[in-house]
Design a protein around this motif. Sequence first.
Motif, short mmCIF file in Angstrom:
data_model
loop_
_atom_site.label_atom_id
_atom_site.label_comp_id
_atom_site.label_asym_id
_atom_site.label_seq_id
_atom_site.Cartn_x
_atom_site.Cartn_y
_atom_site.Cartn_z
N ARG A 82 0.81 -1.22 0.00
CA ARG A 82 0.00 0.00 0.00
C ARG A 82 0.84 1.27 0.00
NH1 ARG A 82 -2.99 -1.85 5.23
NH2 ARG A 82 -0.77 -2.01 5.64
N SER A 121 -7.40 -4.97 1.59
CA SER A 121 -6.82 -3.69 2.04
C SER A 121 -7.87 -2.62 2.25
CB SER A 121 -5.81 -3.18 1.03
OG SER A 121 -4.86 -4.16 0.74
N SER A 124 -7.37 1.40 1.68
CA SER A 124 -6.01 1.76 1.27
C SER A 124 -5.72 1.20 -0.12
CB SER A 124 -4.95 1.18 2.21
OG SER A 124 -5.44 1.04 3.50
#
Length: 209
Positions: A82, A121, A124
């Motif tokens: 990320r 995620s 993100s």
Amino acid sequence: VSPDPPLKTAVFALGSFWRSEAVFGCLNGVVRTTVGYAGGSKSNPEYRSLGDHAESVQVEYNPRLISYNQLLEVFWSSHDCRQVFGQGPDVGTQYRSIIFTNGTQESRMAAVSKEKEQLRSRSSVVTTQIQPIGTFYPAEHDHQKFELKQNPFLLQLMGNLPEEELQRSTLAAKLNGYAAELCPLKAQRQINSKINDIVKKGWPVLRDV
Ligand code: MHO
């Protein structure tokens, strides 16, 4: 038993290539690892002037023992995808996250795995790029099996192989991960007990783990 299938090659960028090589080198079915530069346009990159390339690892593997999807899982679980420009203290485009692909089937598997990772995620953004592998430029000798080279004990246990042999050796790839303590716990323990045995029996050369 039918003969072994030809080895396959995969290339990934996921931060410092010292670490990347150690992560993949431990896996059963990985036969050889090489660190290098890929993903950019500069020809003949070097460590101190790699241009727009990313630090990468080339993984040669036996597809009967480990699949491309398993390599992808290790890729995702071994770095924080990320972050746009690399991992922790390693900042800059040279540390960006990339899956290099070798044909449409791999691109598709990479894309599917990225979608899954994006779901995990949440909000993100997964910054990982997926791109066809262009030229992979192997890095300078000093960077190959870097973690293993910090450990004279392990090098001696292998019989102080010359550089070329060290680079091609499956055992060296594995011990490079062991030296960095980046092998899965089970592998780390197996290698430990093998080394202990050998030292107890009086120091023959380590050929396999
Ligand atoms: N910050 C890292 C960089 C390693 S790398 C291969 C270190 O010096 O350990 O770019």
